[in-house]
Design an enzyme around this catalytic site. Sequence first.
Site, short mmCIF file in Angstrom:
data_model
loop_
_atom_site.label_atom_id
_atom_site.label_comp_id
_atom_site.label_asym_id
_atom_site.label_seq_id
_atom_site.Cartn_x
_atom_site.Cartn_y
_atom_site.Cartn_z
N ARG A 142 -46.64 37.64 35.99
CA ARG A 142 -45.33 37.20 35.48
C ARG A 142 -45.17 35.69 35.50
O ARG A 142 -44.25 35.14 34.92
CB ARG A 142 -44.21 37.83 36.31
N SER A 171 -55.59 24.08 42.98
CA SER A 171 -54.73 23.03 42.43
C SER A 171 -55.36 21.68 42.71
O SER A 171 -56.10 21.52 43.70
CB SER A 171 -53.37 23.12 43.11
N SER A 172 -55.03 20.68 41.88
CA SER A 172 -55.60 19.34 42.09
C SER A 172 -55.08 18.68 43.36
O SER A 172 -55.63 17.68 43.81
CB SER A 172 -55.30 18.45 40.88
N CYS A 173 -54.03 19.25 43.99
CA CYS A 173 -53.51 18.62 45.21
C CYS A 173 -54.39 18.90 46.42
O CYS A 173 -54.10 18.43 47.51
CB CYS A 173 -52.07 19.06 45.48
N ASN A 193 -52.22 19.48 36.77
CA ASN A 193 -50.81 19.89 36.57
C ASN A 193 -50.69 20.65 35.24
O ASN A 193 -51.23 20.21 34.23
CB ASN A 193 -49.89 18.67 36.54
N GLY A 211 -50.60 33.41 35.20
CA GLY A 211 -51.01 34.81 35.05
C GLY A 211 -50.66 35.36 33.68
O GLY A 211 -51.46 36.08 33.06
N TRP A 261 -36.85 11.10 38.71
CA TRP A 261 -37.17 10.83 40.12
C TRP A 261 -38.29 9.81 40.30
O TRP A 261 -39.24 9.78 39.51
CB TRP A 261 -37.60 12.12 40.82
N LYS A 293 -54.53 26.30 49.71
CA LYS A 293 -55.46 26.37 48.58
C LYS A 293 -56.89 26.03 49.02
O LYS A 293 -57.85 26.62 48.52
CB LYS A 293 -55.00 25.46 47.44
N HIS A 342 -41.66 21.63 38.43
CA HIS A 342 -42.50 20.44 38.26
C HIS A 342 -41.83 19.48 37.28
O HIS A 342 -40.87 19.84 36.60
CB HIS A 342 -43.88 20.86 37.74
N TYR A 396 -49.23 23.44 51.02
CA TYR A 396 -49.78 24.12 49.84
C TYR A 396 -51.27 23.80 49.68
O TYR A 396 -52.09 24.69 49.44
CB TYR A 396 -49.00 23.67 48.60
N ARG A 429 -50.09 11.26 36.10
CA ARG A 429 -50.40 12.69 36.15
C ARG A 429 -51.10 13.10 34.87
O ARG A 429 -50.84 12.55 33.80
CB ARG A 429 -49.12 13.53 36.31
O1 GFB Z 1 -44.51 17.58 38.98
P1 GFB Z 1 -44.11 17.13 40.34
O2 GFB Z 1 -42.95 17.79 40.96
O3 GFB Z 1 -45.31 17.32 41.33
O4 GFB Z 1 -43.80 15.55 40.28
P2 GFB Z 1 -46.61 16.56 41.86
C1 GFB Z 1 -44.63 14.63 39.63
C2 GFB Z 1 -43.97 13.26 39.61
O5 GFB Z 1 -42.86 13.30 38.72
C3 GFB Z 1 -43.44 12.76 40.94
C4 GFB Z 1 -41.73 12.69 39.34
O6 GFB Z 1 -43.71 11.37 41.07
C5 GFB Z 1 -41.93 13.00 40.82
O7 GFB Z 1 -41.15 12.16 41.63
N1 GFB Z 1 -40.49 13.23 38.74
C6 GFB Z 1 -39.62 12.51 37.98
C7 GFB Z 1 -39.99 14.47 38.86
N2 GFB Z 1 -38.55 13.26 37.65
C8 GFB Z 1 -38.75 14.49 38.18
C9 GFB Z 1 -37.98 15.69 38.16
O8 GFB Z 1 -36.89 15.78 37.60
N3 GFB Z 1 -38.53 16.78 38.78
C10 GFB Z 1 -39.74 16.71 39.41
N4 GFB Z 1 -40.23 17.83 39.97
N5 GFB Z 1 -40.48 15.56 39.48
C11 GFB Z 1 -47.00 18.92 42.82
C12 GFB Z 1 -47.37 19.44 44.16
O9 GFB Z 1 -47.07 17.55 42.97
O10 GFB Z 1 -47.92 19.26 41.79
C13 GFB Z 1 -47.91 20.79 44.13
O11 GFB Z 1 -46.27 19.28 45.03
C14 GFB Z 1 -48.88 21.05 43.01
O12 GFB Z 1 -48.51 21.06 45.36
C15 GFB Z 1 -48.37 20.54 41.69
O13 GFB Z 1 -50.13 20.50 43.28
C16 GFB Z 1 -49.38 20.65 40.58
O14 GFB Z 1 -47.64 16.41 40.78
O15 GFB Z 1 -46.27 15.28 42.56
#
Ligand code: GFB
Length: 313
Positions: A13, A108-110, A166, A17, A203, A141, A180, A137, A210
Amino acid sequence: MKQEATIYVAGHRGMVGSAIVRNLQAKGYENIIIRTSSELDLRNQAAVADFFAAEKPDYVFLAAAKVGGILANNTYRAEFLYDNLMIESNIIHSAYKNDVTKLLFLGSSCIYPKMAPQPLREESLLTGLLEETNEPYAIAKIAGIKLCEAYRSQYGADFISAMPTNLYGPNDNYDLQGSHVLPALIRKFHDAKINDLPTVEVWGTGSPRREFLHADDLADACVFLMNNYDGELFVNIGVGDDVTIRELAEMVKDVVGYEGELRWNTDKPDGTPRKLMDVSRLHAMGWKHTTDLREGLELTYQDFLANEVLYVE
Ligand code: GFB
């Protein structure tokens, strides 16, 4: 995988997946086994053991996980560690016990150290400290990768792992606290456009870089690896190119057609400065993505518009 093989897709879901199920169906695989989380709680060892003993799948795609963006990872640290450890331990162990022919685990790449050399090569695993916001996380992983390696070396199980960059695409999470960055920006710019708002909050500083891969490309790579790869070392999946969060925000703004301003909230974390995958091993095997970021964003905004009622409760 023969066409008549029975294939269990764990996490059908979710965005990943569901993309794997679509890809398998498009390639003519018909015996796909799925269970919702209310039918089968993957954190429950006995339930997972019973399910595998009854179904005896030939192949397993392990795409079930507790996932989220930077804020969710940093807030629900215990759940991100516990749920993911339980899900992967239960499935990998039951797959071994029930003679699954092959299993693909998705990480995941993290998993890479925060300051690992860029682009991220598979060999950089466990060479340095992790990014603090998603350490639980990442540890879960990394444990999944090590489970696959250990069941391979001790028992000869054909369990492989893939590390996607991502991701974005249909069935993504659009909840602004849990999502994300890419789905969050689609929703924020869309809402601001509809409501004629002058600014949108984004943010961090906008400087982190990325890489973004469409979920349908990821699914295609997973099916490709299941059919063509049986090595011990996990494989990166990505596009080999990245953008700054500021560039991404400008692109999403343009695709959505929002005309206001961006307001950067630097009280929110940036996370890892850069996470660019080295995809040379995957390219050398003969697989490459087909959807570029601009095209993928347009597709994803169309999908968001078509499913807004489902995605935004
Ligand atoms: O995609 P994201 O949440 O995850 O954030 P990560 C990526 C970047 O986007 C960060 C910025 O620098 C955030 O501060 N950003 C800007 C925002 N505006 C926003 C918003 O409105 N929402 C969000 N969410 N971010 C995750 C990991 O890291 O990526 C996980 O925490 C996993 O473990 C995933 O690996 C793929 O790329 O930073």
